[in-house]
Design an enzyme around this catalytic site. Structure first.
Site, PDB file in Angstrom:
ATOM      1  N   SER A  70       6.738  -3.779   4.353  1.00 13.25           N
ATOM      2  CA  SER A  70       7.826  -4.769   4.262  1.00 13.25           C
ATOM      3  C   SER A  70       9.050  -4.270   5.046  1.00 13.25           C
ATOM      4  O   SER A  70       9.710  -5.056   5.727  1.00 13.25           O
ATOM      5  CB  SER A  70       8.181  -5.076   2.810  1.00 13.25           C
ATOM      6  OG  SER A  70       8.644  -3.920   2.160  1.00 13.25           O
ATOM      7  N   ALA A 111       0.818  -1.215   0.000  1.00 16.24           N
ATOM      8  CA  ALA A 111       0.000   0.000   0.000  1.00 16.24           C
ATOM      9  C   ALA A 111       0.850   1.263   0.000  1.00 16.24           C
ATOM     10  O   ALA A 111       0.328   2.366   0.142  1.00 16.24           O
ATOM     11  CB  ALA A 111      -0.934  -0.010   1.205  1.00 16.24           C
ATOM     12  N   GLY A 112       2.163   1.121  -0.109  1.00 14.23           N
ATOM     13  CA  GLY A 112       3.038   2.296  -0.115  1.00 14.23           C
ATOM     14  C   GLY A 112       3.319   2.841   1.271  1.00 14.23           C
ATOM     15  O   GLY A 112       3.850   3.943   1.422  1.00 14.23           O
ATOM     16  N   LEU A 113       2.961   2.069   2.304  1.00 15.07           N
ATOM     17  CA  LEU A 113       3.136   2.557   3.678  1.00 15.07           C
ATOM     18  C   LEU A 113       4.316   1.881   4.391  1.00 15.07           C
ATOM     19  O   LEU A 113       4.468   1.998   5.609  1.00 15.07           O
ATOM     20  CB  LEU A 113       1.837   2.347   4.479  1.00 15.07           C
ATOM     21  CG  LEU A 113       0.595   3.036   3.888  1.00 15.07           C
ATOM     22  CD1 LEU A 113      -0.653   2.696   4.706  1.00 15.07           C
ATOM     23  CD2 LEU A 113       0.782   4.551   3.816  1.00 15.07           C
ATOM     24  N   GLY A 114       5.113   1.161   3.623  1.00 14.23           N
ATOM     25  CA  GLY A 114       6.362   0.631   4.177  1.00 14.23           C
ATOM     26  C   GLY A 114       6.200  -0.598   5.049  1.00 14.23           C
ATOM     27  O   GLY A 114       6.989  -0.813   5.966  1.00 14.23           O
ATOM     28  N   ASP A 155      12.739   3.408   3.040  1.00 15.48           N
ATOM     29  CA  ASP A 155      11.684   2.759   3.830  1.00 15.48           C
ATOM     30  C   ASP A 155      12.245   2.137   5.113  1.00 15.48           C
ATOM     31  O   ASP A 155      11.700   2.343   6.207  1.00 15.48           O
ATOM     32  CB  ASP A 155      10.976   1.674   2.999  1.00 15.48           C
ATOM     33  CG  ASP A 155      10.143   2.256   1.871  1.00 15.48           C
ATOM     34  OD1 ASP A 155      10.272   3.462   1.594  1.00 15.48           O
ATOM     35  OD2 ASP A 155       9.370   1.494   1.259  1.00 15.48           O
TER      36      ASP A 155
HETATM   37  C1  MEV Z   1       9.017   3.376  -2.050  1.00 20.64           C
HETATM   38  O1  MEV Z   1       8.450   3.535  -0.751  1.00 20.64           O
HETATM   39  C2  MEV Z   1       9.877   4.556  -2.391  1.00 20.64           C
HETATM   40  C3  MEV Z   1      10.493   4.499  -3.800  1.00 20.64           C
HETATM   41  O2  MEV Z   1      11.197   5.737  -3.958  1.00 20.64           O
HETATM   42  C4  MEV Z   1      11.448   3.331  -3.957  1.00 20.64           C
HETATM   43  C5  MEV Z   1      12.728   3.464  -3.165  1.00 20.64           C
HETATM   44  O3  MEV Z   1      13.056   4.536  -2.705  1.00 20.64           O
HETATM   45  O4  MEV Z   1      13.416   2.429  -3.050  1.00 20.64           O
HETATM   46  C6  MEV Z   1       9.447   4.436  -4.885  1.00 20.64           C
END
Ligand code: MEV
Length: 317
Positions: free
Chosen positions: A103, A98-101, A146
């Site tokens: 993992s 979800a883009g919230l880190g 992340d």
């Molecule tokens: C992902 O949370 C952030 C990106 O910039 C990938 C990364 O920095 O490795 C998309």
């Protein structure tokens, strides 16, 4: 502490400005979320233990080909542990992909839990470094933002190859987050941008430069407590991310709905393609209004207050 168990925690994150361009050496600004992943690690009676996570309905042997299992194996190896006779139990408060880190939070939590089991409390820097090894099984060669935010929390200024800087957050940030419900695969989105960059380096380097500049301006705005200016920079950030090709109709819809309901600014956060968009609001009440509007528009939404605070626990400055 029970000697035969180790506990660890890693936090989720919201990138305020600078995703994708951070992969190309530009700086980024992110905040740690109060939500995250907690790991409990204990010796297993079996030769090969398991990872269990009820929240993600996951129960997999540690020698499986699953990315989480691979990540844990990499972390174990990095910490000098050859065997797989471990039970790893996870409690998760953030959705995955979800883009919230999530993992990175998982990797930091597991690294810290193994550290504790071995009688060693990892520093934030050590936890971030060990977790990076695990992150590689999820994302190939991530920038490292992340896992850094997952370990440090707070307001983080990140630039690849440089020591992490935790910055003073002079005012609380009121954020509303809209979830598209579509998966955001970081390596896929990073690959998409890479292919586009290879086709037209001059144009993409220009976009990365502008994103990097937004991050610098965002840092200055935050230092001055000028949340309205930060909101405008986030709006511009979303536009530029769209030009990189990582937004999409659902993300754009969340961003528009957030702005229409009074957000100071809004943008996709994380790798994009799906995942979440974040809206910066002027107050708790403002964040509540945006959250309601996003729900009304059919999205899962939540709000978080990022509390102000100092750059305590600074490292490498
Ligand atoms: C992902 O949370 C952030 C990106 O910039 C990938 C990364 O920095 O490795 C998309």
């Amino acid at each position: 502490m029970n000697e035969c168990k180790g506990f660890g925690r890693g936090g989720g994150k919201i990138i305020l400005l600078g995703e994708h361009s951070v992969v190309y050496g530009r700086p980024a600004l992110a905040v740690g979320l109060p939500d995250g992943v907690t790991a409990k690690v204990a010796p297993s009676a079996r030769k090969v233990g398991q990872i269990r996570c009820r929240d993600w309905r996951m129960e997999i042997p540690l020698n499986s080909g699953d990315r989480s299992a691979e990540a844990v194996r990499r972390i174990l190896r990095r910490m000098g542990e050859a065997g797989l006779a471990w039970e790893v139990d996870l409690e998760v408060q953030i959705p995955h992909s979800a883009g919230l880190g999530s993992s990175a939070a998982l990797c930091v939590a597991v690294a810290r839990a193994f550290g504790e089991l071995r009688g060693r409390r990892l520093t934030d820097g050590e936890a971030a470094e060990v977790a990076y090894e695990g992150e590689r099984s999820f994302h190939g060669t991530p920038s490292g933002i992340d896992n850094t935010v997952a370990a440090y929390g707070g307001l983080v200024w990140f630039r690849k190859g440089e020591a992490c800087r935790r910055l003073e957050l002079p005012v609380a940030l009121h954020l509303a987050v809209g979830v598209t419900g579509l998966g955001s695969d970081t390596s896929e989105q990073v690959g998409l941008v890479r292919r586009a960059w290879e086709r037209d380096r001059a144009r993409f380097e220009g976009l990365f430069d502008e994103l990097g500049e937004l991050v610098r301006l965002g840092r200055a705005a935050l230092a001055a407590g000028d949340i309205e200016a930060l909101g405008k920079l986030m709006d511009r950030g979303h536009e530029l991310l769209g030009r990189l090709g990582v937004s999409g109709p659902a993300l754009d819809e969340i961003v528009s709905a957030a702005r229409a309901s009074g957000a100071l600014g809004a943008k996709l956060t994380g790798a994009g393609g799906g995942g979440c968009a974040v809206a910066l609001c002027g107050s708790e009440e403002g964040a509540r209004r945006v959250e309601e509007a996003l729900k009304k528009a059919g999205f899962v939404a939540f709000r978080r207050r990022i509390r102000p605070g100092g750059a305590d626990g600074e490292e490498g400055l």
